[in-house]
Design an enzyme around this catalytic site. Structure first.
Site, short mmCIF file in Angstrom:
data_model
loop_
_atom_site.label_atom_id
_atom_site.label_comp_id
_atom_site.label_asym_id
_atom_site.label_seq_id
_atom_site.Cartn_x
_atom_site.Cartn_y
_atom_site.Cartn_z
N HIS A 1 19.80 1.29 11.50
CA HIS A 1 19.38 0.18 10.63
C HIS A 1 18.38 -0.73 11.33
CE1 HIS A 1 22.85 1.50 8.33
NE2 HIS A 1 22.49 0.70 7.35
N GLU B 1 17.36 6.53 -3.11
CA GLU B 1 16.00 6.12 -2.78
C GLU B 1 14.96 7.16 -3.16
OE1 GLU B 1 18.52 5.77 -0.66
OE2 GLU B 1 18.67 3.61 -0.36
#
Lengths: 333, 471
Positions: free
Chosen positions: B274, B205
């Site tokens: 998450h 990322e």
């Protein structure tokens, strides 16, 4: 490992410059040297504040790279960036005014020493975050590949930044996607106060792309001819569609990391030896003299450069600070 | 002993799916590990493996049946020595062992039964926990034809339309291409636009966010998908330091026309790492635009606007909302203004302000409150930065009371910002302290009951509204 200037990469012979090239290189390097000396002086006077990282000693790197680059090839670098801006063709007065935080600066006084850009000159910063130029420069290369315009993005970072994780994420993608990007590690041997021996498990930075199949080469960056020749080869590689290339250019900064750095992590003798034996500007000057160029002609170049820098300093000091209303401009487009 | 084979859940948020086909016939012998059927959701096709051994006695849900709810018996396996032909279908559906996301995701039992009745025509796509009566965006002209669409489809259409319109627009991220999107939001884009414009990335990322920003500096218009915004923390340096600040640091020279998008906040049962809501984090940063839509129509109109915008835009989606269907105007080029809130339900007694999935609680609470004669005005912020404080202030001038609702944490949250603005701009109109309904001040737990407790609920919103009404 070899010190900068000690004849690494002996397999490649150092190509000669024409007299015009020597004179051009001398002028460009002198401009950076005099500019940085003046910036240091203005810092001492309080005209320039904050962080100010001088490029003195490393001039042959960016000048040699620029001499090999084509019109339209882009530069991206980190915060030791004044030399890259001048080499890109940005005006000394605009850069100096920015260092002083004045409205005539390239970023209207809102960026400062570490954050300057020029779309016109294809200079994409000027980044204060160590390692950031790697993906940003690769992103510029992504745009080149996307458009198929034949440009190569040249991105500079230090040997300290070369330990950052994002550099390797970028190496992987640049190689995977065959992006036209030339990664240049300017190895000046000290990441702030940490010598590369204390920071790098393996100090051959040209090898750092090997795991991704990126060819690399380590060169002496104190000889501008050497830098130009190696860069030209690397750019050919990138431009031909083969993907990224990694150049480790060994160099040396004479000053501290920033203005507030007393540089106690290295000896005065070490600095002195580099200045006396490997100075990139002196090398060119001596070659020109040996080739019969008159001392006066070289002095004239110095005088021209000094005049540009003096005018830049005058402008930076006399220019106004930004309007208070500028506080709220350029936040959003 | 017969064994019921139940419709399996293929993901934490799956509520129903299509039983695509049977790979075994009635009477076939089955061993554990045999693939007996294929199941499709809007996200993926998966194989169903037998866990038990025996003979496939009865197929209860034929191949091709749509909208089969999770845990519906789809077949019966007869054990050794049993008469497979005598096996009967179970008369009642199996009750799910737990129902996480009760408000947002309760599977109606009637639907289970309907599916079990086999050959019956597939029910119309039922959106589970359909947000009550969402009023269309005020920007949609009266009389416009509306088409029901999931938020997932609306987002995909927005990207596809903008990619057709501007060759500089491209998508990059993990699994956006060949896999068709981890949550199938980019489905079909690779086929239409090719690998140069639909770029699969490695799981890096920080690196690809930086590459996206560099491409934006150089004039392209990247859409960077984060598989979830939880992973954007790897990349937040480039989002904030490189994308958000460069226009300013360059004195207006270098633009970052880039969209960072992906699901944000809690999905279901995926635990603390998450399930985080980043609305407040990115809302704090000057130089960023932050959008978080609650329905398909806003998602489409605002994503198109985001892609055309010359600034870095954080586009916070929600996994649970991806599969929800709502009406999208059938306009050739439907672009919504950034920075405008929408009054989702007019009212006079109390103002409820939310965004994204928070709107599900707010609208459901407004229904509840109406039963007690309380008319709540529900505002969907849609854009968090710049925040349309004027719409909130105008509403509070009318109602005198405000409750903010968000799944994120309370400290320095979106609700904290709303409260601060209201006390500055509408102090004289306030008849009660501003109440905040937020996610609880804990990392998201995994256990179903604890997760439910950690998230806001309709009951909490109703209670907060009554509290500010002193009722």
């Amino acid at each position: 490992m070899a010190n900068a200037g000690d004849g690494v990469d002996a397999a490649h012979t150092v190509p000669d410059f024409t007299r015009e090239e020597e004179l051009h290189a001398l002028r460009e390097m002198l401009l950076i040297r005099r500019f940085e000396e003046k910036a240091g002086q203005l810092y001492g006077m309080g005209v320039i504040a904050g962080f100010c990282h001088l490029y003195i000693g490393q001039e042959a790197v960016v000048v040699g790279v620029k001499m090999a680059a084509r019109e339209g090839d882009q530069f991206t670098t980190s915060y030791r960036d004044h030399g890259h801006m001048l080499a890109s063709g940005m005006e000394a007065r605009g850069v100096m005014a920015e260092l002083a935080g004045k409205r005539g600066g390239y970023s209207k006084g809102k960026g400062g020493s570490m954050h300057m850009f020029s779309h016109e000159k294809a200079f994409y910063g000027g980044h204060g975050i160590v390692g950031a130029p790697a993906p940003i420069g690769a992103g510029v290369a992504f745009a080149n590949a996307y458009r198929g315009d034949g440009k190569v993005s040249i991105t500079f970072f230090g040997e300290g930044a070369a330990n950052q994780g994002q550099v390797y994420e970028t190496f992987n993608m640049a190689a995977l996607w065959k992006l036209p990007v030339l990664f240049i590690v300017e190895n000046n041997r000290y990441a702030m106060g940490t010598s590369l021996a204390r920071a790098a498990a393996q100090g051959d930075f040209a090898m750092r792309g090997a795991a991704f199949g990126i060819p690399g080469r380590q060169i002496d960056g104190m000889d501008v001819r050497n830098v130009k020749a190696a860069t030209a080869e690397a750019l050919d590689w990138c431009r031909s569609g083969k993907g990224p290339y990694l150049l480790e250019i060994q160099t040396y900064r004479y000053r501290g990391h920033s203005m507030s750095d007393p540089a106690k992590y290295r000896s005065k003798e070490e600095v002195q030896r580099m200045r006396e034996e490997h100075d990139p500007i002196e090398q060119v000057r001596l070659r020109l003299l040996a080739a019969g160029v008159a001392e006066d002609e070289l002095k004239k170049i110095d005088a021209t450069v000094r005049k540009i820098v003096a005018e830049a300093a005058d402008f930076a000091m006399s220019d106004k600070e930004p309007e208070p209303s500028e506080l709220y401009t350029d936040v959003l487009a | 002993m017969t064994i019921n084979v139940l419709m399996p859940a293929l993901s934490p948020t799956m509520e129903q799916g299509k039983l695509a086909k049977w790979l075994k016939n009635e009477g076939d012998e089955i061993k554990a590990g045999d693939v007996i059927a294929e199941i499709e959701t809007d996200k993926a096709t998966m194989e169903v493996e037998a866990v038990d051994e025996g003979v496939l006695a009865r197929i209860l849900v034929p191949g091709g049946t749509e909208n089969v709810a999770v845990n519906t018996p789809i077949a019966v396996i007869a054990g050794e020595g049993e008469d497979a032909s005598a096996v009967q279908a179970p008369t009642a559906p199996v009750t799910p062992p737990s129902a996480p996301q009760a408000e947002a995701g309760e599977a109606p039992a009637t639907q289970l039964a309907a599916a079990a009745e086999a050959a019956a025509p597939a029910p119309k796509p039922v959106s589970v926990a359909t947000p009550p009566a969402v009023s269309a965006a005020p920007e949609v002209p009266a009389g416009t034809t509306m088409i029901p669409m999931t938020m997932r489809e609306a987002l995909r259409d927005a990207m596809a339309e903008e990619m057709r319109r501007d060759p500089n627009v491209f998508v990059m991220g993990e699994e956006v291409g060949e896999y068709q999107g981890a949550y199938k939001v980019t489905q079909g884009l690779l086929q239409e636009f090719g690998p140069m414009r639909v770029r699969d990335t490695p799981i890096t990322e920080y690196g690809f966010a930086g590459i996206g920003v560099g491409a934006a500096f150089a004039g392209l218009r990247p859409i960077v998908e984060f598989m979830t915004f939880n992973f954007s923390m790897q990349a937040i340096d480039h989002i904030v330091n490189s994308a958000a600040k460069t226009l300013y640091m360059s004195g207006g020279q270098i633009h970052s026309p880039i969209v960072f998008r992906g699901p944000n906040g809690a999905a279901a049962r995926v635990g603390a790492q998450h399930s985080q809501d980043y609305a407040a984090w990115y809302s704090q940063v000057p130089g960023l635009i932050v959008i978080s839509p609650s329905n398909a129509s806003d998602a489409k109109g605002l994503l198109k606007a985001a892609i055309r915008n010359n600034n870095p835009v954080i586009f916070l989606e929600n996994e649970i909302l991806y599969g929800k269907t709502s009406e999208v105007p059938a306009l050739e080029d439907f672009v919504l203004p950034i920075g405008k809130a929408r009054i989702a339900r007019p009212g006079t007694d109390v103002t409820l302000v939310s965004f994204s999935i928070g709107m599900t609680y707010a609208l459901a609470a407004a229904e509840e409150l109406a039963k007690d004669g309380i008319e709540a005005e529900v505002i969907d912020l849609r854009t968090l930065r710049p925040m349309d404080a004027a719409t909130i202030v105008e509403s509070v001038k009318k109602t005198g009371r405000c409750v903010s609702i968000e799944e994120g944490w309370s400290q320095c949250g979106v609700g904290a910002e709303i409260a601060a603005r209201l006390q500055q701009e509408a102090f004289d109109w306030l008849d009660a302290p501003i109440a905040r309904v937020t996610g609880k001040d804990v990392p998201m737990p995994y256990a179903a009951n604890l997760e439910k407790l950690a998230l806001p609920s309709v009951a909490e919103v109703v209670a907060a509204a009554k509290a500010v009404l002193y009722r």
